[in-house]
Design an enzyme around this catalytic site. Sequence first.
Site, PDB file in Angstrom:
ATOM      1  N   ALA A  47      36.869 -10.463  52.102  1.00 15.17           N
ATOM      2  CA  ALA A  47      37.978 -10.469  51.632  1.00 15.17           C
ATOM      3  C   ALA A  47      37.120 -10.104  50.047  1.00 15.17           C
ATOM      4  CB  ALA A  47      39.538 -11.191  51.303  1.00 15.17           C
ATOM      5  N   HIS A 138      35.632  -4.537  54.535  1.00 11.89           N
ATOM      6  CA  HIS A 138      35.591  -5.315  54.415  1.00 11.89           C
ATOM      7  C   HIS A 138      37.283  -5.829  55.585  1.00 11.89           C
ATOM      8  CE1 HIS A 138      39.347  -7.172  52.271  1.00 11.89           C
ATOM      9  NE2 HIS A 138      39.086  -6.209  51.332  1.00 11.89           N
ATOM     10  N   CYS A 139      37.257  -7.433  56.001  1.00 14.75           N
ATOM     11  CA  CYS A 139      38.321  -8.161  56.346  1.00 14.75           C
ATOM     12  C   CYS A 139      38.335  -9.417  55.754  1.00 14.75           C
ATOM     13  CB  CYS A 139      37.697  -8.426  57.974  1.00 14.75           C
ATOM     14  SG  CYS A 139      36.282  -9.133  59.025  1.00 14.75           S
ATOM     15  N   ALA A 140      38.782 -10.458  56.208  1.00 16.09           N
ATOM     16  CA  ALA A 140      38.960 -11.575  55.717  1.00 16.09           C
ATOM     17  C   ALA A 140      37.670 -12.355  55.600  1.00 16.09           C
ATOM     18  CB  ALA A 140      40.035 -12.178  56.507  1.00 16.09           C
ATOM     19  N   THR A 146      34.975  -6.693  60.787  1.00 17.23           N
ATOM     20  CA  THR A 146      34.181  -5.420  60.015  1.00 17.23           C
ATOM     21  C   THR A 146      32.958  -5.373  60.961  1.00 17.23           C
ATOM     22  OG1 THR A 146      35.039  -6.809  57.886  1.00 17.23           O
ATOM     23  CG2 THR A 146      32.696  -5.642  57.735  1.00 17.23           C
TER      24      THR A 146
END
Length: 253
Positions: A47, A138-140, A146
Site C-alpha cells: 500500500a 498494489h494491495c496491502a 498483487t
Amino acid sequence: MDAMTSVNSGTGDDGPLAPTDVPGVRNFRDAGGTGSLPHGVLYRSGALDRLTPEGVRALHGLGVRTVLDLRSTPEVAARPDALAGSGIRYLHVPVFPEQRWPQEQAELYPLMGESAGRPAVAAVRQLLAAERRAVLVHCASGKDRTGVVVALLQSLLGAPEAEVTADFLRSNAALGLTVADPAVPGHATRPVAAGHLRRALLSVRSHHGGLDEHLRAHGVKVSELAALRAAFRAPCPAPQDPGPAAPGAATGR
C-alpha cells in the site's frame, strides 16, 4: 521492516534489477524482465498510504503515472493512498470489494485466481494507454492479491512458470516473512509459497481453459490481447491441456 524499502531500478535486460530505496512503500519492485514484459513498464508493491514526497518523486522518476489499487473498499477508506497532488492517476479495482475472504490460503488462492481477472483486464488496458507510462499494481502487503494479478500478466506475456514463481516468492524476503505469526490474524504475516500460486493458476485454467479465455470472461477484447502482445512482441499462446481440475473447480464450461 521500516518505511524505507526495496524497489528495483536500473537498466538490466532480464531478471530482477538491483534494489534501491523508496520512502514509504513496502515490497516495491519491477515486475518486468521475464517473458516479453520489459523492465520499467509494470511495478508492484504494498500500500501507498505512507508514501512520502520523496517516494512520489521516486515514482515519477520510474515513470509511474497510473496506480491500480487492488484492496477492498474498507481497506482503502481506512488507509488511502497518499497520492493527492502527485499527478499520478489512481484507479481502485479491487480483487475483493469487501474485506471478506477465506482465511486458509489453500482456499483463498483459487478464489483469487478468478477474482483477479477484472484487475488484470484493467492493467492490460493501462499498459496499452497511449502515453506508454509505467503502471504500479498494489494491495496491502503486495504479496497475495498483487502476486496473483502480476502473475497473470507475466504469464500472459510468455513468462515461464519458474520465473513467474520466483518473482512471486521475492515478497517473502522483501517483507521479512519466514513463518506465520499465530498472534496476528489474517494473511499479513503469512509467507507465500509456490504451491499457492500454482493453485490459483491451475484453477484459472481448469475453469476457463487458458489465460486468454479467463480475461475474456472478465471483459477484455481479443483485439486488446493482440495489441498487448504486439506492443511487447509476445507470441500468441499455444493451445494447452488445462490438466486436472483444481479442488472445488467446476467441471462444466
